[in-house]
Scaffold this motif. Structure first.
Motif, mmCIF file in Angstrom:
data_model
loop_
_atom_site.group_PDB
_atom_site.id
_atom_site.type_symbol
_atom_site.label_atom_id
_atom_site.label_comp_id
_atom_site.label_asym_id
_atom_site.label_seq_id
_atom_site.Cartn_x
_atom_site.Cartn_y
_atom_site.Cartn_z
ATOM 1 N N ILE A 15 31.567 14.098 2.016
ATOM 2 C CA ILE A 15 30.754 14.848 2.986
ATOM 3 C C ILE A 15 29.948 15.930 2.274
ATOM 4 O O ILE A 15 28.747 16.105 2.534
ATOM 5 N N ILE A 16 30.588 16.660 1.376
ATOM 6 C CA ILE A 16 29.893 17.725 0.641
ATOM 7 C C ILE A 16 28.703 17.155 -0.128
ATOM 8 O O ILE A 16 27.606 17.731 -0.108
ATOM 9 N N GLU A 17 28.904 16.023 -0.781
ATOM 10 C CA GLU A 17 27.823 15.433 -1.575
ATOM 11 C C GLU A 17 26.749 14.816 -0.689
ATOM 12 O O GLU A 17 25.544 15.075 -0.881
ATOM 13 N N GLU A 18 27.143 13.997 0.258
ATOM 14 C CA GLU A 18 26.180 13.199 1.026
ATOM 15 C C GLU A 18 25.403 14.030 2.045
ATOM 16 O O GLU A 18 24.286 13.657 2.425
ATOM 17 N N GLU A 19 25.959 15.163 2.478
ATOM 18 C CA GLU A 19 25.252 16.024 3.422
ATOM 19 C C GLU A 19 24.524 17.172 2.724
ATOM 20 O O GLU A 19 23.969 18.058 3.395
ATOM 21 N N GLY A 20 24.512 17.158 1.399
ATOM 22 C CA GLY A 20 23.765 18.168 0.649
ATOM 23 C C GLY A 20 24.271 19.581 0.854
ATOM 24 O O GLY A 20 23.480 20.540 0.860
ATOM 25 N N LEU A 21 25.584 19.742 0.987
ATOM 26 C CA LEU A 21 26.125 21.057 1.346
ATOM 27 C C LEU A 21 26.112 22.051 0.196
ATOM 28 O O LEU A 21 26.053 23.257 0.425
ATOM 29 N N VAL A 22 26.171 21.566 -1.034
ATOM 30 C CA VAL A 22 26.100 22.495 -2.170
ATOM 31 C C VAL A 22 24.724 23.143 -2.223
ATOM 32 O O VAL A 22 24.591 24.364 -2.400
ATOM 33 N N GLU A 23 23.686 22.340 -2.042
ATOM 34 C CA GLU A 23 22.323 22.886 -2.036
ATOM 35 C C GLU A 23 22.111 23.801 -0.836
ATOM 36 O O GLU A 23 21.430 24.834 -0.931
ATOM 37 N N VAL A 43 47.306 10.139 3.102
ATOM 38 C CA VAL A 43 46.556 10.810 4.165
ATOM 39 C C VAL A 43 45.860 12.063 3.639
ATOM 40 O O VAL A 43 44.666 12.285 3.890
ATOM 41 N N THR A 44 46.591 12.886 2.882
ATOM 42 C CA THR A 44 45.955 14.082 2.326
ATOM 43 C C THR A 44 44.913 13.695 1.279
ATOM 44 O O THR A 44 43.855 14.330 1.170
ATOM 45 N N ALA A 45 45.193 12.641 0.497
ATOM 46 C CA ALA A 45 44.218 12.176 -0.485
ATOM 47 C C ALA A 45 42.956 11.664 0.201
ATOM 48 O O ALA A 45 41.828 11.926 -0.248
ATOM 49 N N CYS A 46 43.127 10.949 1.290
ATOM 50 C CA CYS A 46 41.985 10.468 2.066
ATOM 51 C C CYS A 46 41.162 11.635 2.597
ATOM 52 O O CYS A 46 39.925 11.613 2.558
ATOM 53 N N ALA A 47 41.855 12.682 3.074
ATOM 54 C CA ALA A 47 41.143 13.868 3.577
ATOM 55 C C ALA A 47 40.316 14.509 2.477
ATOM 56 O O ALA A 47 39.155 14.884 2.690
ATOM 57 N N ALA A 48 40.899 14.627 1.279
ATOM 58 C CA ALA A 48 40.190 15.257 0.172
ATOM 59 C C ALA A 48 39.007 14.413 -0.289
ATOM 60 O O ALA A 48 37.908 14.928 -0.541
ATOM 61 N N LEU A 49 39.229 13.112 -0.412
ATOM 62 C CA LEU A 49 38.151 12.221 -0.854
ATOM 63 C C LEU A 49 36.998 12.241 0.140
ATOM 64 O O LEU A 49 35.816 12.318 -0.246
ATOM 65 N N THR A 50 37.311 12.204 1.423
ATOM 66 C CA THR A 50 36.272 12.240 2.452
ATOM 67 C C THR A 50 35.547 13.575 2.435
ATOM 68 O O THR A 50 34.316 13.633 2.621
ATOM 69 N N THR A 51 36.277 14.658 2.212
ATOM 70 C CA THR A 51 35.656 15.984 2.122
ATOM 71 C C THR A 51 34.634 16.030 0.992
ATOM 72 O O THR A 51 33.513 16.526 1.169
ATOM 73 N N LEU A 52 35.002 15.504 -0.172
ATOM 74 C CA LEU A 52 34.069 15.472 -1.303
ATOM 75 C C LEU A 52 32.831 14.637 -0.974
ATOM 76 O O LEU A 52 31.704 15.001 -1.324
ATOM 77 N N THR A 62 29.785 28.483 -4.210
ATOM 78 C CA THR A 62 28.873 29.388 -4.911
ATOM 79 C C THR A 62 27.467 28.821 -5.088
ATOM 80 O O THR A 62 26.628 29.460 -5.718
ATOM 81 N N GLY A 63 27.218 27.640 -4.562
ATOM 82 C CA GLY A 63 25.928 26.997 -4.767
ATOM 83 C C GLY A 63 25.922 26.030 -5.936
ATOM 84 O O GLY A 63 24.891 25.420 -6.241
ATOM 85 N N ARG A 64 27.043 25.875 -6.593
ATOM 86 C CA ARG A 64 27.281 24.823 -7.586
ATOM 87 C C ARG A 64 28.625 24.192 -7.229
ATOM 88 O O ARG A 64 29.492 24.842 -6.617
#
Length: 443
Positions: free
Chosen positions: A328-336, A317-326, A261-263
């Protein structure tokens, strides 16, 4: 040679669809399949015949796009290092994921339980609410959806999800009218949206007046994922009612959380802290199934019970996927990116809607966008018929989205989509609307 190859791939596609129909049980929502998918990359799906689609559905899993190379690398490395952790043990990826979720949760100090899917996570949240309050009743909205388990179906409010053949669901599931009305009569978020939200709140007050002492939890999406956005005053009023009656507030952010939603959390728009937040879908990066329940630390009060003791409870493995996803979202500025592209797309979609005789309402928040279409009485077509026809036109044009029987076409774009890619989508939406209106004799 090219026509022979295309004929061969088309036959292969049809063969897979026939085989799927034979071996899988049929069910609403997934039968029949549209096509057999061969590739998923970024914002794109490609079927075995080579047709490519911009995926604006994705079951809300594809926030970081399909096949993000960084996620592929992280999962591969984790599988080689530690592929599984049995119950009663812990591991670094699971602990780090829990710490990360607690750090970004807007409700203060929390604790976490993991599950393999959103429905299971909803069940955990309901169990926590029952144990913490000593009550069994719940309050949720008519028309809502919270998953397919018996508890999740019970608090869900869609009549089609509660068929008599399933028998009785959980007792104590109360429902109130939602803060929105959809469909042709109001054009989505209509001029009377404030009044409808006031009506919803008044019904909630009435239910609390008579049932409040027995209600363990109020469960809802903070922003309906179609999307419907409540007035700014709505959730603070509900939060005050929950506090007054000792009821927990559970926000289901399975489709709307993690930046869509942008947040980071849709609840941040209201400023209302829930007692429990449920995440899922996109948490596994569109690759692996994982969901999470984040609850206030004061709700850690059932150490003698197994509230979420799943086989893959702390799967590394699933925890690693989730942590990496978070990450990526933060470091690539995807929320903005979701906020900026979403604001531009909503303005463009409103312009398109203003020019179309079929569109009765447009709304959006971030990369959740939707528009409503009207019926065509002279042809006997309902708004659902027209929405389905538009969805077919768009599918043929390489855009996959959702169409509902009440005339809503909704789009859930990946957070990685660019403005230029979104412009391609909306150009095709405008063309499909123009063609549909022409076919109906409206232009």
């Amino acid at each position: 040679m090219r026509s022979v190859r295309k004929k061969h791939t088309l036959q292969y596609d049809q063969d897979l669809l026939r085989r799927d129909e034979i071996v899988f049980m049929h069910q609403a929502g997934s039968t029949p399949c549209l096509a057999a998918i061969a590739r998923a990359e970024g914002i794109w799906l490609e079927d075995v015949s080579g047709n490519r689609f911009i995926d604006l559905h994705g079951n809300n899993t594809h926030h970081i796009g399909y096949g993000h190379p960084r996620l592929v690398e992280a999962i591969t490395r984790q599988i080689r290092t530690l592929p599984f952790t049995p119950r009663r043990f812990t591991d670094q990826p699971a602990v780090e994921l829990a710490e990360k979720l607690c750090a970004i949760w807007p409700s203060g100090k929390g604790k976490v339980l993991f599950a393999t899917g959103g429905s299971d996570a909803i069940e955990i949240a309901l169990k926590i609410a029952r144990v913490a309050t000593g009550r069994y009743k719940t309050l949720s909205f008519y028309g809502s959806y919270h998953g397919s388990g018996f508890g999740a179906l019970s608090v869900g409010g869609r009549p089609n999800d509660r068929p008599q053949r399933l028998g009785p669901l959980l007792t104590g599931a109360l429902h109130a009218p939602p803060y929105y009305r959809s469909g042709k009569l109001t054009g989505g978020l209509a001029p009377d949206a404030e009044q409808w939200a006031e009506h919803s709140l008044e019904c909630i007050r009435t239910i609390f007046h008579y049932e409040g002492g027995d209600i363990a939890a109020f469960i809802a999406e903070p922003i309906r994922n179609t999307p419907y956005v409540p007035p700014s005053w709505f959730w603070p009023e509900v939060r005050a009612l929950c506090d007054r009656h000792g009821t927990l507030l559970i926000f289901d952010e399975i489709p709307t959380g993690l930046g869509k939603t942008g947040r980071m959390f849709a609840s941040q728009y209201s400023g209302v802290p829930p007692d429990i937040t449920v995440l899922g879908k996109a948490l596994g990066g569109g690759m692996l199934p994982i969901a999470a329940v984040i609850a206030s630390e004061v709700l850690d009060c059932a150490k003698d019970l197994s509230l979420g003791h799943y086989t893959h409870e702390k799967n590394p493995v699933t925890a690693c996927a989730a942590l990496t996803t978070l990450q990526i979202i933060e470091e690539e500025g995807l929320v903005e990116n979701a906020r900026q592209v979403g604001e531009w797309a909503l303005a463009r979609l409103r312009e398109i809607g203003d020019r179309s005789p079929l569109v009765t309402g447009v709304r959006g928040k971030g990369l959740l966008l939707a528009f409503d279409v009207c019926d065509h009485p002279h042809s006997g077509l309902t708004e659902g018929d027209i929405a389905a026809s538009l969805a077919r036109r768009l599918y043929a044009a390489g855009v996959s989205l959702s169409a509902s029987s009440d005339g809503v076409l909704s789009m859930s774009a990946p957070l990685v989509i660019s403005q230029s890619e979104m412009e391609i989508v909306l150009d095709r939406v405008e063309t499909a609307l123009r063609e549909e209106a022409s076919a109906l004799g409206l232009v």
